[in-house]
Write a protein that holds these residues in place. Structure first.
Motif, PDB file in Angstrom:
ATOM      1  N   ALA A  25     -39.537 -66.516  30.571  1.00 44.80           N
ATOM      2  CA  ALA A  25     -40.709 -65.936  31.239  1.00 44.80           C
ATOM      3  C   ALA A  25     -40.994 -66.579  32.588  1.00 44.80           C
ATOM      4  CB  ALA A  25     -41.937 -66.080  30.334  1.00 44.80           C
ATOM      5  N   THR A  26     -40.779 -67.905  32.692  1.00 42.70           N
ATOM      6  CA  THR A  26     -41.196 -68.624  33.897  1.00 42.70           C
ATOM      7  C   THR A  26     -40.066 -68.831  34.895  1.00 42.70           C
ATOM      8  OG1 THR A  26     -40.702 -70.803  32.964  1.00 42.70           O
ATOM      9  CG2 THR A  26     -42.893 -69.883  32.518  1.00 42.70           C
ATOM     10  N   HIS A  27     -38.817 -68.675  34.434  1.00 47.52           N
ATOM     11  CA  HIS A  27     -37.640 -68.891  35.277  1.00 47.52           C
ATOM     12  C   HIS A  27     -37.537 -70.336  35.749  1.00 47.52           C
ATOM     13  CE1 HIS A  27     -37.288 -64.588  35.040  1.00 47.52           C
ATOM     14  NE2 HIS A  27     -38.492 -64.453  35.551  1.00 47.52           N
ATOM     15  N   PHE A  28     -38.120 -71.228  34.975  1.00 48.44           N
ATOM     16  CA  PHE A  28     -37.947 -72.659  35.212  1.00 48.44           C
ATOM     17  C   PHE A  28     -37.587 -73.303  33.883  1.00 48.44           C
ATOM     18  CE2 PHE A  28     -39.095 -77.081  35.326  1.00 48.44           C
ATOM     19  CZ  PHE A  28     -38.662 -77.493  36.584  1.00 48.44           C
ATOM     20  N   ALA A  29     -36.461 -74.026  33.853  1.00 47.38           N
ATOM     21  CA  ALA A  29     -36.013 -74.688  32.637  1.00 47.38           C
ATOM     22  C   ALA A  29     -36.166 -76.199  32.801  1.00 47.38           C
ATOM     23  CB  ALA A  29     -34.560 -74.337  32.343  1.00 47.38           C
ATOM     24  N   PHE A  30     -36.797 -76.817  31.838  1.00 54.12           N
ATOM     25  CA  PHE A  30     -36.994 -78.260  31.864  1.00 54.12           C
ATOM     26  C   PHE A  30     -35.704 -78.972  31.467  1.00 54.12           C
ATOM     27  CE2 PHE A  30     -41.235 -76.743  31.836  1.00 54.12           C
ATOM     28  CZ  PHE A  30     -42.035 -77.741  32.361  1.00 54.12           C
ATOM     29  N   THR A  31     -35.271 -79.898  32.288  1.00 52.59           N
ATOM     30  CA  THR A  31     -34.120 -80.716  31.933  1.00 52.59           C
ATOM     31  C   THR A  31     -34.566 -81.801  30.947  1.00 52.59           C
ATOM     32  OG1 THR A  31     -34.512 -82.275  33.737  1.00 52.59           O
ATOM     33  CG2 THR A  31     -33.100 -80.363  34.206  1.00 52.59           C
ATOM     34  N   PRO A  32     -33.630 -82.350  30.176  1.00 55.98           N
ATOM     35  CA  PRO A  32     -33.999 -83.464  29.300  1.00 55.98           C
ATOM     36  C   PRO A  32     -34.620 -84.626  30.076  1.00 55.98           C
ATOM     37  CG  PRO A  32     -31.845 -82.617  28.701  1.00 55.98           C
ATOM     38  CD  PRO A  32     -32.234 -81.933  29.977  1.00 55.98           C
ATOM     39  N   GLU A  33     -34.127 -84.863  31.276  1.00 55.67           N
ATOM     40  CA  GLU A  33     -34.652 -85.960  32.089  1.00 55.67           C
ATOM     41  C   GLU A  33     -36.100 -85.714  32.477  1.00 55.67           C
ATOM     42  OE1 GLU A  33     -30.496 -86.041  31.783  1.00 55.67           O
ATOM     43  OE2 GLU A  33     -31.719 -84.415  32.608  1.00 55.67           O
ATOM     44  N   LEU A  34     -36.441 -84.484  32.827  1.00 55.40           N
ATOM     45  CA  LEU A  34     -37.824 -84.179  33.210  1.00 55.40           C
ATOM     46  C   LEU A  34     -38.743 -84.270  31.998  1.00 55.40           C
ATOM     47  CD1 LEU A  34     -39.939 -83.334  35.249  1.00 55.40           C
ATOM     48  CD2 LEU A  34     -39.240 -80.948  34.923  1.00 55.40           C
ATOM     49  N   LEU A  35     -38.316 -83.745  30.856  1.00 55.79           N
ATOM     50  CA  LEU A  35     -39.140 -83.851  29.658  1.00 55.79           C
ATOM     51  C   LEU A  35     -39.358 -85.314  29.268  1.00 55.79           C
ATOM     52  CD1 LEU A  35     -37.975 -80.996  27.244  1.00 55.79           C
ATOM     53  CD2 LEU A  35     -40.218 -81.275  28.313  1.00 55.79           C
ATOM     54  N   ALA A  36     -38.294 -86.106  29.343  1.00 57.57           N
ATOM     55  CA  ALA A  36     -38.436 -87.521  29.001  1.00 57.57           C
ATOM     56  C   ALA A  36     -39.399 -88.223  29.957  1.00 57.57           C
ATOM     57  CB  ALA A  36     -37.068 -88.197  29.031  1.00 57.57           C
ATOM     58  N   ARG A  37     -39.343 -87.858  31.231  1.00 53.46           N
ATOM     59  CA  ARG A  37     -40.265 -88.461  32.211  1.00 53.46           C
ATOM     60  C   ARG A  37     -41.705 -88.066  31.916  1.00 53.46           C
ATOM     61  NH1 ARG A  37     -40.133 -87.199  38.751  1.00 53.46           N
ATOM     62  NH2 ARG A  37     -41.984 -88.421  39.300  1.00 53.46           N
ATOM     63  N   LEU A  38     -41.940 -86.773  31.650  1.00 54.07           N
ATOM     64  CA  LEU A  38     -43.298 -86.309  31.377  1.00 54.07           C
ATOM     65  C   LEU A  38     -43.833 -86.909  30.079  1.00 54.07           C
ATOM     66  CD1 LEU A  38     -42.999 -82.553  32.414  1.00 54.07           C
ATOM     67  CD2 LEU A  38     -44.329 -84.325  33.571  1.00 54.07           C
ATOM     68  N   ALA A  39     -42.945 -87.110  29.130  1.00 57.67           N
ATOM     69  CA  ALA A  39     -43.379 -87.656  27.842  1.00 57.67           C
ATOM     70  C   ALA A  39     -43.929 -89.067  27.951  1.00 57.67           C
ATOM     71  CB  ALA A  39     -42.222 -87.629  26.852  1.00 57.67           C
ATOM     72  N   GLN A  40     -43.643 -89.745  29.029  1.00 55.05           N
ATOM     73  CA  GLN A  40     -44.171 -91.096  29.230  1.00 55.05           C
ATOM     74  C   GLN A  40     -45.542 -91.091  29.894  1.00 55.05           C
ATOM     75  OE1 GLN A  40     -42.499 -93.468  27.722  1.00 55.05           O
ATOM     76  NE2 GLN A  40     -40.981 -91.888  27.209  1.00 55.05           N
ATOM     77  N   GLU A  41     -45.984 -89.930  30.359  1.00 56.56           N
ATOM     78  CA  GLU A  41     -47.248 -89.855  31.093  1.00 56.56           C
ATOM     79  C   GLU A  41     -48.443 -89.832  30.141  1.00 56.56           C
ATOM     80  OE1 GLU A  41     -47.783 -89.977  34.303  1.00 56.56           O
ATOM     81  OE2 GLU A  41     -45.682 -89.972  34.932  1.00 56.56           O
ATOM     82  N   PRO A  42     -49.514 -90.516  30.504  1.00 51.22           N
ATOM     83  CA  PRO A  42     -50.727 -90.453  29.677  1.00 51.22           C
ATOM     84  C   PRO A  42     -51.230 -89.014  29.560  1.00 51.22           C
ATOM     85  CG  PRO A  42     -50.884 -92.197  31.322  1.00 51.22           C
ATOM     86  CD  PRO A  42     -49.667 -91.388  31.673  1.00 51.22           C
ATOM     87  N   GLY A  43     -51.604 -88.633  28.363  1.00 52.99           N
ATOM     88  CA  GLY A  43     -52.181 -87.311  28.153  1.00 52.99           C
ATOM     89  C   GLY A  43     -51.181 -86.205  27.920  1.00 52.99           C
ATOM     90  N   ILE A  44     -49.879 -86.484  28.014  1.00 57.64           N
ATOM     91  CA  ILE A  44     -48.856 -85.481  27.704  1.00 57.64           C
ATOM     92  C   ILE A  44     -48.236 -85.887  26.376  1.00 57.64           C
ATOM     93  CG2 ILE A  44     -46.734 -84.355  28.437  1.00 57.64           C
ATOM     94  CD1 ILE A  44     -47.572 -84.837  31.316  1.00 57.64           C
ATOM     95  N   VAL A  45     -48.477 -85.083  25.332  1.00 64.25           N
ATOM     96  CA  VAL A  45     -48.232 -85.539  23.963  1.00 64.25           C
ATOM     97  C   VAL A  45     -47.219 -84.701  23.189  1.00 64.25           C
ATOM     98  CG1 VAL A  45     -50.543 -86.535  23.820  1.00 64.25           C
ATOM     99  CG2 VAL A  45     -50.185 -84.163  23.071  1.00 64.25           C
ATOM    100  N   ALA A  46     -46.748 -83.596  23.781  1.00 63.92           N
ATOM    101  CA  ALA A  46     -45.891 -82.688  23.013  1.00 63.92           C
ATOM    102  C   ALA A  46     -45.112 -81.791  23.953  1.00 63.92           C
ATOM    103  CB  ALA A  46     -46.737 -81.834  22.061  1.00 63.92           C
ATOM    104  N   ALA A  47     -44.073 -81.178  23.404  1.00 63.14           N
ATOM    105  CA  ALA A  47     -43.314 -80.162  24.132  1.00 63.14           C
ATOM    106  C   ALA A  47     -43.006 -79.012  23.187  1.00 63.14           C
ATOM    107  CB  ALA A  47     -42.024 -80.731  24.705  1.00 63.14           C
ATOM    108  N   LYS A  48     -43.032 -77.830  23.743  1.00 59.73           N
ATOM    109  CA  LYS A  48     -42.662 -76.610  23.025  1.00 59.73           C
ATOM    110  C   LYS A  48     -41.482 -76.006  23.777  1.00 59.73           C
ATOM    111  CE  LYS A  48     -44.375 -71.907  22.141  1.00 59.73           C
ATOM    112  NZ  LYS A  48     -45.478 -70.953  22.409  1.00 59.73           N
ATOM    113  N   SER A  49     -40.336 -75.926  23.130  1.00 60.87           N
ATOM    114  CA  SER A  49     -39.105 -75.498  23.788  1.00 60.87           C
ATOM    115  C   SER A  49     -38.461 -74.352  23.025  1.00 60.87           C
ATOM    116  CB  SER A  49     -38.115 -76.670  23.866  1.00 60.87           C
ATOM    117  OG  SER A  49     -38.643 -77.763  24.581  1.00 60.87           O
ATOM    118  N   PRO A  50     -37.502 -73.645  23.648  1.00 62.02           N
ATOM    119  CA  PRO A  50     -36.774 -72.609  22.913  1.00 62.02           C
ATOM    120  C   PRO A  50     -36.000 -73.210  21.745  1.00 62.02           C
ATOM    121  CG  PRO A  50     -36.457 -72.372  25.287  1.00 62.02           C
ATOM    122  CD  PRO A  50     -37.131 -73.689  25.078  1.00 62.02           C
ATOM    123  N   ALA A  51     -36.009 -72.509  20.619  1.00 68.70           N
ATOM    124  CA  ALA A  51     -35.374 -73.039  19.409  1.00 68.70           C
ATOM    125  C   ALA A  51     -33.880 -73.255  19.589  1.00 68.70           C
ATOM    126  CB  ALA A  51     -35.631 -72.099  18.234  1.00 68.70           C
TER     127      ALA A  51
END
Length: 297
Positions: A140-166
Motif C-alpha cells: 500500500a505504501t510502496h516503502f519496505a522497511f529493511t531489517p536494519e531500519l526496523l532494528a534501528r527503530l526498535a531501539q527508540e523510546p516509545g517504539i514497541v512493536a512492528a507489524k510486517s507482511p507474513a
C-alpha cells in the motif's frame, strides 16, 4: 502496558457516503470482538480505512469503540498521515481519548529515504506520547522497511512493536529478533499466511478477518497456543476460500461485504473503492454459509 500477544482484530469502519462514521454499527463490530475475547482491537487500520477519514471522524470512531468497550483488550489505533505534524496530532488525539497504542504506516506520495522515515517515526513517538507499532505495508505504501531500519527503530523510546507482511516472518523471526530490545513485538498480517507465522513464533496476528469473524481466527490462535499445530493448519485450511477471495478481490472489499451479509453494518467501502457484486459477492456469501453457525455469530 506490554504490547499484546495473540490476535489483534481489525474491523472495518462503517461510514456513509460523506465519510461520517456510523457509530452504532462500529459499536456492534467492537462488541463482537469483546464477546470473542480478542487480545487486541485494531481500530482504524488499513481495513478501517483510516486515510479516507478526517481527523474528526477518526476521533468519533475511537470514542464509539471505547464507549462500547473492549473488555480489557488494548486498543491499537491507526494514526498514519502524509505529514509528520498531522500524525503527531492524531497520536495525541488517540492518547487523549484512551487508546493504548498507535499503529503508524508510512503514508506518502513522494518517495522517502530511510533517514526521512526514521525521523518521522522518532518524532511521532516523541511528540505524540503514544507507544507505537511500526506498520510495514509495502503493497500500500510502496516503502519496505529493511531489517536494519526496523532494528534501528526498535531501539527508540516509545517504539514497541512492528507489524510486517507474513511472508517475511520466517526471516525476521530468525534474524531480526536477536537484534531487538527485550519485549519488542514482531507481529504479522496477510491472513492467508499468518498461521505459519504464528507457528514460527510470531507474537501476534494482525488480522483482517478477525475484525468480522473473530471466533474463526481465535480458534487458530488457540490451537497454536496449546501446541496443536496440525489442528491450527486444519482450521486455517477451512478458510481457504476466504483467503482466495482476499487475494483475488482484496480483503477490504470482502470484509465490507461480510459485514453487510451478516447484518452488522449497511456500509460500502469508501469511493473510489467499489463494493463487491455478482459472482464475487456470491462467493463471499457461500463462504460464510459454509462456516459453522457459531463462528458466524
Amino acid at each position: 502496558m506490554d504490547f499484546p500477544r495473540g490476535l489483534a482484530a481489525y474491523p472495518v469502519t462503517p461510514c456513509d457516503a460523506s465519510g461520517r462514521v456510523d457509530a452504532p454499527a462500529l459499536r456492534r463490530l467492537v462488541g463482537r470482538l469483546r464477546a470473542a475475547k480478542v487480545d487486541a482491537v485494531g481500530l482504524l487500520g488499513s481495513t478501517g480505512t483510516y486515510l479516507y477519514l478526517s481527523r474528526a471522524e477518526r476521533r468519533r470512531a475511537m470514542e464509539a469503540a471505547l464507549e462500547e468497550g473492549t473488555g480489557g483488550a488494548p486498543l491499537l489505533v491507526g494514526i498514519g498521515a502524509l505529514r509528520t505534524d498531522e500524525a503527531v496530532k492524531l497520536a495525541q488525539d488517540a492518547k487523549a481519548v484512551g487508546a493504548d497504542f498507535g499503529l503508524l504506516a508510512m503514508a506518502s506520495y513522494t518517495s522517502l529515504t530511510e533517514a526521512e522515515v526514521c525521523e518521522h517515526y522518532v518524532t511521532v513517538a516523541r511528540e505524540g506520547g503514544l507507544p507505537l507499532c511500526v506498520y510495514d505495508n509495502p503493497a500500500a505504501t510502496h516503502f519496505a522497511f529493511t531489517p536494519e531500519l526496523l532494528a534501528r527503530l526498535a531501539q527508540e523510546p516509545g517504539i514497541v512493536a512492528a507489524k510486517s507482511p507474513a511472508a517475511l516472518a520466517a526471516g525476521q523471526l530468525a534474524e531480526l529478533r536477536p537484534r531487538l530490545k527485550a519485549g519488542f513485538s514482531l507481529g504479522y498480517s496477510g491472513d492467508w499466511a499468518t498461521t505459519e507465522a504464528l507457528i514460527s513464533g510470531a507474537d501476534i496476528w494482525h488480522s483482517v478477518l478477525g475484525g468480522t469473524l473473530p471466533l474463526a481466527c481465535g480458534r487458530i490462535v488457540a490451537a497454536v497456543r496449546r501446541g496443536d499445530l496440525a489442528e491450527a493448519r486444519r482450521l486455517d485450511a477451512e478458510l481457504a476460500e476466504i483467503w482466495a477471495l482476499f487475494r483475488e478481490a482484496g480483503s477490504l472489499r470482502v470484509v465490507f461485504a461480510m459485514a453487510e451479509l451478516l447484518g452488522i453494518a449497511s456500509a460500502a467501502p469508501p469511493r473510489p473503492v467499489l463494493p463487491l457484486a455478482g459472482e464475487s459477492l456470491a462467493r463471499v456469501k457461500a463462504a460464510l454459509e459454509a462456516l459453522p453457525d457459531d463462528l458466524r455469530g
